[in-house]
Write a protein that holds these residues in place. Structure first.
Motif, short mmCIF file in Angstrom:
data_model
loop_
_atom_site.label_atom_id
_atom_site.label_comp_id
_atom_site.label_asym_id
_atom_site.label_seq_id
_atom_site.Cartn_x
_atom_site.Cartn_y
_atom_site.Cartn_z
N LYS A 146 0.85 -1.21 0.00
CA LYS A 146 0.00 0.00 0.00
C LYS A 146 0.88 1.26 0.00
O LYS A 146 0.56 2.25 -0.65
N PHE A 147 2.01 1.22 0.75
CA PHE A 147 2.94 2.36 0.72
C PHE A 147 3.39 2.63 -0.72
O PHE A 147 3.42 3.76 -1.18
N GLU A 148 3.79 1.54 -1.40
CA GLU A 148 4.29 1.70 -2.78
C GLU A 148 3.22 2.32 -3.67
O GLU A 148 3.49 3.19 -4.48
N LEU A 149 1.97 1.86 -3.48
CA LEU A 149 0.86 2.41 -4.28
C LEU A 149 0.66 3.90 -3.97
O LEU A 149 0.70 4.73 -4.88
N VAL A 150 0.47 4.23 -2.70
CA VAL A 150 0.09 5.62 -2.38
C VAL A 150 1.23 6.60 -2.60
O VAL A 150 1.00 7.78 -2.86
N MET A 151 2.48 6.12 -2.55
CA MET A 151 3.61 7.03 -2.77
C MET A 151 3.65 7.55 -4.21
O MET A 151 4.30 8.56 -4.48
N GLN A 152 2.91 6.89 -5.12
CA GLN A 152 2.82 7.42 -6.49
C GLN A 152 2.18 8.82 -6.48
O GLN A 152 2.36 9.60 -7.40
N ALA A 153 1.42 9.11 -5.43
CA ALA A 153 0.75 10.41 -5.34
C ALA A 153 1.56 11.43 -4.53
O ALA A 153 1.13 12.57 -4.39
N SER A 154 2.71 11.03 -4.00
CA SER A 154 3.52 11.89 -3.11
C SER A 154 2.65 12.61 -2.09
O SER A 154 2.61 13.85 -2.04
N PRO A 155 1.94 11.86 -1.25
CA PRO A 155 1.05 12.53 -0.29
C PRO A 155 1.83 13.27 0.79
O PRO A 155 2.97 12.93 1.06
N VAL A 156 1.17 14.25 1.38
CA VAL A 156 1.76 15.05 2.46
C VAL A 156 2.24 14.14 3.60
O VAL A 156 3.28 14.37 4.21
N ALA A 157 1.45 13.11 3.89
CA ALA A 157 1.76 12.16 4.97
C ALA A 157 0.93 10.91 4.70
O ALA A 157 0.06 10.91 3.82
N ILE A 158 1.21 9.87 5.46
CA ILE A 158 0.40 8.65 5.39
C ILE A 158 -0.09 8.35 6.81
O ILE A 158 0.68 8.48 7.77
N ALA A 159 -1.35 7.96 6.93
CA ALA A 159 -1.91 7.64 8.25
C ALA A 159 -2.28 6.16 8.33
O ALA A 159 -2.44 5.49 7.30
N MET A 160 -2.39 5.68 9.57
CA MET A 160 -2.92 4.33 9.80
C MET A 160 -3.91 4.40 10.95
O MET A 160 -3.57 4.91 12.02
N ASP A 161 -5.15 3.92 10.72
CA ASP A 161 -6.11 3.89 11.83
C ASP A 161 -5.87 2.60 12.62
O ASP A 161 -6.48 1.59 12.39
N ILE A 162 -4.98 2.74 13.59
CA ILE A 162 -4.51 1.60 14.37
C ILE A 162 -5.65 0.98 15.19
O ILE A 162 -5.63 -0.20 15.53
N ASP A 163 -6.67 1.80 15.46
CA ASP A 163 -7.82 1.32 16.23
C ASP A 163 -8.81 0.52 15.39
O ASP A 163 -9.79 -0.03 15.92
N ALA A 164 -8.55 0.40 14.09
CA ALA A 164 -9.48 -0.35 13.23
C ALA A 164 -9.52 -1.82 13.60
O ALA A 164 -10.38 -2.57 13.13
N ALA A 165 -8.56 -2.23 14.47
CA ALA A 165 -8.59 -3.60 15.01
C ALA A 165 -9.97 -3.91 15.60
O ALA A 165 -10.38 -5.07 15.65
#
Ligand SMILES: Cc1cc2nc3c(=O)[nH]c(=O)nc-3n(C[C@H](O)[C@H](O)[C@H](O)COP(=O)(O)O)c2cc1C
Length: 339
Positions: free
Chosen positions: A159-178
């Protein structure tokens, strides 16, 4: 289009589970999941909302006059306001089929970028959701933050490789989605992470990494030790664990300990520019607002989102003016009243 018109239109476009209430306070949808409600007895979203309202703002007009600047610098970028659209996934399931995750993200990312703020995008079990979100963020030259579910390391890496194609400002993870019912027993697996597992993920992330779903000092400490650039103090709007405290109740202690070390964001029941002001006075650097952005978009697409952003911005500027803050950095703890 004014905000009343946006809400009126949304009531025609939304499915049966969201009522586009005049004030999105968690009451009408309460424990409706699927739908925009909260888990279990459903009072966490209500508590989020109520606790912001229990904080009041202190008026002070015996200050120098002059213009108010609500802009802010975060993640090395300049934004018009310190509030952003929070991630919302599976919109057609929860809000009706007028939009799906692809069309929702395309519009919300575009409309927020055009109005000088960021939108976070959500993730789902369908890989096309993240692909379309990446395209939407790419079209806005990286102005957007993809939020990845806590999958296993291999999936997160792809997913990092995919989203980095967009050079986003940052990447988040909803760790509570567990705690999300639909992520249980999934392939690939998604769920809780140890600090070491989180660190291994963050070490692979080429842009600032935001851990969304922190509710305790202990959680903030682990995110910090794992190398997070930012946290979102969030209980996922009450959707992952019944009977949590509200975010307004836990924010200040976390911010006191970690402000300056990590960027501190907060969400949950923030519904006006006055609430944004209160969150900043308690130590947040910025806030996310999630459900009302969905209503605004269903009620008027780009124009609906623009109307909503302007409404919150006007309220924030008015509150800053009336409490004696000309800039975001001048908002301080003594400008609010708590019992
Ligand atoms: C229908 C729905 C879907 C959501 N999907 C996501 C998601 O995919 N990823 C995520 O990090 N948070 C998700 N959230 C949580 C929101 O981003 C936010 O943390 C929460 O709703 C609290 O903010 P609010 O009270 O302003 O809505 C979702 C919330 C709702 C109501």
């Amino acid at each position: 289009m004014n905000y009343q018109e946006v809400l009126a239109q949304a009531r025609k476009t939304l499915g049966p589970l969201c009522k586009a209430c005049p004030e999105c306070n968690g009451r009408a949808c309460r424990n409706t999941m699927p739908g925009p409600g909260a888990k279990g007895i459903g009072d966490v979203a209500i508590r989020n909302y109520d606790q912001w309202k229990a904080i009041r703002v202190n008026m002070d007009t015996l200050v120098e006059g002059g213009p108010v600047d609500p802009s802010v610098e975060l993640f090395g970028h300049h934004f018009a306001y310190p509030f952003f659209a929070g991630p919302v996934g599976a919109v057609s399931l929860h809000y009706g089929e007028a939009y799906n995750d692809q069309s929702y993200n395309e519009i919300v990312v575009r409309a927020c970028a055009k109005n000088g703020i960021l939108a976070f995008t959500g993730d789902g079990v369908d890989p096309h959701v993240m692909e379309a979100a990446t395209e939407a963020i790419m079209k806005q030259t990286g102005c957007g933050i993809p939020t990845i579910k806590p999958w296993n390391q291999e999936t997160v890496q792809s997913k990092f490789e995919l989203v980095m194609q967009a050079s986003p400002v940052a990447i988040a993870m909803d760790i509570d989605a567990a705690g999300l019912p639909f992520l249980k027993n999934m392939t690939p697996p998604a769920g809780s992470k140890s600090t070491a597992e989180l660190k291994a993920i963050i070490d692979q992330c080429p842009v600032p990494f935001i851990v969304k779903g922190i509710m305790t000092l202990k959680g903030a400490k682990k995110a910090y030790e794992a190398g997070a650039s930012a946290i979102v103090v969030s209980n996922h709007g009450g959707r992952v664990l019944d009977q949590c405290p509200s975010t307004a109740e836990v924010l200040e202690k976390i911010a006191q300990a970690y402000k300056g070390k990590m960027t501190i964001l907060v969400d949950g029941g923030i519904r006006s520019g006055v609430d944004v002001f209160k969150a900043l006075a308690l130590g947040a650097d910025g806030v996310l607002i999630a459900r009302p952005f969905v209503t605004a978009l269903y009620g008027g697409e780009d124009a609906g989102v623009q109307t909503y952003i302007q409404k919150i911005a006007d309220e924030l500027v008015d509150t800053m003016q009336m409490c004696g803050a000309h800039r975001i950095s001048e908002i301080t703890r003594e400008m609010i009243w708590t019992d």
